[in-house]
Design a protein around this motif. Structure first.
Motif, PDB file in Angstrom:
ATOM      1  N   SER A  11       5.836   0.604  14.666  1.00 48.26           N
ATOM      2  CA  SER A  11       5.815   0.537  13.202  1.00 48.26           C
ATOM      3  C   SER A  11       6.883   1.479  12.650  1.00 48.26           C
ATOM      4  N   THR A  12       7.110   1.398  11.346  1.00 46.07           N
ATOM      5  CA  THR A  12       8.109   2.265  10.719  1.00 46.07           C
ATOM      6  C   THR A  12       7.751   3.736  10.871  1.00 46.07           C
ATOM      7  N   THR A  13       6.479   4.070  10.681  1.00 43.80           N
ATOM      8  CA  THR A  13       6.087   5.473  10.809  1.00 43.80           C
ATOM      9  C   THR A  13       6.106   5.933  12.262  1.00 43.80           C
ATOM     10  N   GLU A  14       5.788   5.055  13.200  1.00 44.38           N
ATOM     11  CA  GLU A  14       5.863   5.432  14.612  1.00 44.38           C
ATOM     12  C   GLU A  14       7.307   5.705  15.037  1.00 44.38           C
ATOM     13  N   GLY A  15       8.250   4.999  14.400  1.00 42.79           N
ATOM     14  CA  GLY A  15       9.662   5.225  14.719  1.00 42.79           C
ATOM     15  C   GLY A  15      10.257   6.399  13.965  1.00 42.79           C
ATOM     16  N   GLY A  16       9.500   6.939  12.982  1.00 39.61           N
ATOM     17  CA  GLY A  16       9.984   8.007  12.133  1.00 39.61           C
ATOM     18  C   GLY A  16      10.532   9.238  12.840  1.00 39.61           C
ATOM     19  N   PRO A  17       9.847   9.763  13.857  1.00 37.21           N
ATOM     20  CA  PRO A  17      10.383  10.950  14.532  1.00 37.21           C
ATOM     21  C   PRO A  17      11.769  10.742  15.112  1.00 37.21           C
ATOM     22  N   LYS A  33      -1.824 -10.652  18.676  1.00 35.87           N
ATOM     23  CA  LYS A  33      -2.829 -11.020  17.670  1.00 35.87           C
ATOM     24  C   LYS A  33      -3.246  -9.786  16.866  1.00 35.87           C
ATOM     25  N   ALA A  34      -3.401  -8.668  17.544  1.00 40.28           N
ATOM     26  CA  ALA A  34      -3.813  -7.446  16.862  1.00 40.28           C
ATOM     27  C   ALA A  34      -2.767  -7.018  15.842  1.00 40.28           C
ATOM     28  N   ALA A  35      -1.489  -7.141  16.203  1.00 40.20           N
ATOM     29  CA  ALA A  35      -0.409  -6.748  15.294  1.00 40.20           C
ATOM     30  C   ALA A  35      -0.275  -7.737  14.137  1.00 40.20           C
ATOM     31  N   GLN A  36      -0.528  -9.019  14.398  1.00 40.42           N
ATOM     32  CA  GLN A  36      -0.455 -10.017  13.331  1.00 40.42           C
ATOM     33  C   GLN A  36      -1.515  -9.751  12.260  1.00 40.42           C
ATOM     34  N   ASP A  37      -2.653  -9.278  12.670  1.00 38.77           N
ATOM     35  CA  ASP A  37      -3.753  -9.045  11.739  1.00 38.77           C
ATOM     36  C   ASP A  37      -3.692  -7.671  11.079  1.00 38.77           C
ATOM     37  N   ALA A  38      -2.802  -6.804  11.558  1.00 34.26           N
ATOM     38  CA  ALA A  38      -2.753  -5.429  11.053  1.00 34.26           C
ATOM     39  C   ALA A  38      -1.972  -5.342   9.746  1.00 34.26           C
ATOM     40  N   PRO A  39      -2.379  -4.446   8.850  1.00 32.01           N
ATOM     41  CA  PRO A  39      -1.628  -4.233   7.606  1.00 32.01           C
ATOM     42  C   PRO A  39      -0.407  -3.356   7.841  1.00 32.01           C
ATOM     43  N   SER A  40       0.528  -3.429   6.939  1.00 36.37           N
ATOM     44  CA  SER A  40       1.714  -2.579   7.012  1.00 36.37           C
ATOM     45  C   SER A  40       1.316  -1.113   6.892  1.00 36.37           C
ATOM     46  N   ASP A  41       2.001  -0.271   7.662  1.00 36.32           N
ATOM     47  CA  ASP A  41       1.751   1.165   7.576  1.00 36.32           C
ATOM     48  C   ASP A  41       2.406   1.772   6.336  1.00 36.32           C
ATOM     49  N   LEU A  42       3.298   1.022   5.681  1.00 41.50           N
ATOM     50  CA  LEU A  42       3.964   1.497   4.468  1.00 41.50           C
ATOM     51  C   LEU A  42       3.315   0.955   3.207  1.00 41.50           C
ATOM     52  N   VAL A  43       3.026  -0.352   3.224  1.00 42.89           N
ATOM     53  CA  VAL A  43       2.411  -1.012   2.066  1.00 42.89           C
ATOM     54  C   VAL A  43       1.213  -1.796   2.597  1.00 42.89           C
ATOM     55  N   PRO A  44       0.013  -1.214   2.573  1.00 39.70           N
ATOM     56  CA  PRO A  44      -1.162  -1.840   3.182  1.00 39.70           C
ATOM     57  C   PRO A  44      -1.474  -3.235   2.665  1.00 39.70           C
ATOM     58  N   SER A  45      -0.963  -3.611   1.507  1.00 38.34           N
ATOM     59  CA  SER A  45      -1.216  -4.942   0.972  1.00 38.34           C
ATOM     60  C   SER A  45      -0.381  -6.003   1.670  1.00 38.34           C
ATOM     61  N   LEU A  46       0.523  -5.589   2.555  1.00 33.32           N
ATOM     62  CA  LEU A  46       1.381  -6.512   3.295  1.00 33.32           C
ATOM     63  C   LEU A  46       1.058  -6.489   4.782  1.00 33.32           C
ATOM     64  N   PRO A  47       1.441  -7.522   5.510  1.00 36.23           N
ATOM     65  CA  PRO A  47       1.264  -7.535   6.965  1.00 36.23           C
ATOM     66  C   PRO A  47       2.174  -6.505   7.633  1.00 36.23           C
ATOM     67  N   LEU A  48       1.773  -6.044   8.798  1.00 32.53           N
ATOM     68  CA  LEU A  48       2.572  -5.090   9.567  1.00 32.53           C
ATOM     69  C   LEU A  48       3.971  -5.627   9.836  1.00 32.53           C
ATOM     70  N   ALA A  49       4.088  -6.943  10.096  1.00 29.80           N
ATOM     71  CA  ALA A  49       5.380  -7.556  10.414  1.00 29.80           C
ATOM     72  C   ALA A  49       6.397  -7.384   9.294  1.00 29.80           C
ATOM     73  N   ALA A  50       5.928  -7.347   8.054  1.00 32.13           N
ATOM     74  CA  ALA A  50       6.834  -7.342   6.910  1.00 32.13           C
ATOM     75  C   ALA A  50       7.703  -6.102   6.834  1.00 32.13           C
ATOM     76  N   THR A  51       7.189  -4.965   7.310  1.00 30.52           N
ATOM     77  CA  THR A  51       7.921  -3.705   7.131  1.00 30.52           C
ATOM     78  C   THR A  51       8.298  -3.012   8.439  1.00 30.52           C
ATOM     79  N   SER A  52       7.933  -3.574   9.567  1.00 32.42           N
ATOM     80  CA  SER A  52       8.273  -2.940  10.848  1.00 32.42           C
ATOM     81  C   SER A  52       9.746  -3.157  11.187  1.00 32.42           C
ATOM     82  N   PRO A  53      10.370  -2.213  11.911  1.00 34.49           N
ATOM     83  CA  PRO A  53      11.804  -2.311  12.213  1.00 34.49           C
ATOM     84  C   PRO A  53      12.151  -3.465  13.151  1.00 34.49           C
ATOM     85  N   ALA A  54      13.247  -4.148  12.817  1.00 32.88           N
ATOM     86  CA  ALA A  54      13.749  -5.250  13.642  1.00 32.88           C
ATOM     87  C   ALA A  54      15.101  -4.923  14.270  1.00 32.88           C
ATOM     88  N   LEU A  55      15.884  -4.073  13.599  1.00 39.44           N
ATOM     89  CA  LEU A  55      17.196  -3.657  14.090  1.00 39.44           C
ATOM     90  C   LEU A  55      17.364  -2.166  13.862  1.00 39.44           C
TER      91      LEU A  55
END
Length: 264
Positions: free
Chosen positions: A112-118, A185-207
């Protein structure tokens, strides 16, 4: 006597003209040197979270002015029938690195974005297609480039912290937004760590790519012809269940969005 006087006059005029020419040339060369006084930086963008994407970003820095050109391809293409928005940033304050698989501390298969933060730090500058470039615009999908690939070009003003991080070699480019069908499946159902109203996929790093000094001045052309760049953002402000502006959606809308993500 007249011939000698004339000869001296000619020689003196020639010398004066030569001095003027040399002075003009010096001024011209000085102007060129001044125009080229900026520094170039490059980030080779590599996939994160098995996104399958790739890209290159060039940044020309002159004082606090950054001219950025970027080509990316292979990102998630659509969401709810619209071009997928990919918020992207210059991250600062971390180690100047991209995260490894070990950053996935909760074991859901997604960094997730916060996991990549450090590794890459927080948002220093938002690379939006228009308007705000501050961290406050970091999750505003309405001004994010979009689609599976895009060419981005914009000159923006950086704050002092972003400039210092770039010069110190600790700035990192991160592009967000994953294809949910590639997640567990667990990640698909998880909320974003940045904006909980969105899915985790929406805000996680891709590049991700660290900015490093470069001798090149512009991004190589060729990649990514589709999607939105510096002149195209999100055409539908209701995308992701939003009314526009910073991401803020009701719980019911967010649930519907996550279910739609999972069903893709």
């Amino acid at each position: 006597m007249k011939k000698k006087t004339k000869s001296k006059f000619v020689r003196g005029s020639a010398a004066a003209l030569g001095a003027v020419a040399i002075g003009a040339m010096s001024l011209s060369m000085s102007g060129v040197a001044s125009a080229d006084a900026g520094a170039s930086y490059q980030a080779d963008l590599q996939q994160v979270n098995n996104s399958g994407a790739s890209g290159t970003l060039m940044l020309q820095l002159n004082g606090d002015q950054a001219t950025i050109t970027e080509n990316v391809s292979g990102l998630a293409e659509t969401f709810m029938g619209k071009p997928y928005p990919h918020v992207q940033h210059i991250h600062i304050g971390g180690k100047g690195q991209c995260p490894t698989a070990a950053a996935d501390t909760n074991g859901d298969g997604v960094i997730s974005t916060t996991e990549g933060g450090p590794a890459y730090g927080g948002i220093g500058t938002t690379l939006s297609v228009s308007g705000d470039t501050s961290p406050a615009a970091g999750t505003d999908v309405t001004i994010a480039p979009s689609g599976s690939g895009y060419k981005y070009s914009r000159t923006i003003t950086l704050d002092a912290k972003s400039v210092a991080s770039i010069k110190a070699g600790t700035a990192v480019i991160v592009v967000h937004g994953l294809d949910p069908t590639k997640l567990s499946k667990a990640a698909q159902d998880a909320p974003s760590d940045l904006v909980p109203s969105l899915p985790l996929a929406a805000t996680s790093p891709a590049l991700c790519g660290s900015l490093a000094s470069s001798q090149m001045g512009t991004t190589p052309s060729g990649a990514a012809d589709t999607g939105g760049g510096s002149t195209a953002g999100i055409e539908n402000e209701a995308l992701f269940g939003l009314g526009g502006g910073l991401l803020a959606a009701a719980g019911g809308v967010a649930f519907a969005g996550r279910r739609r993500f999972s069903q893709n």
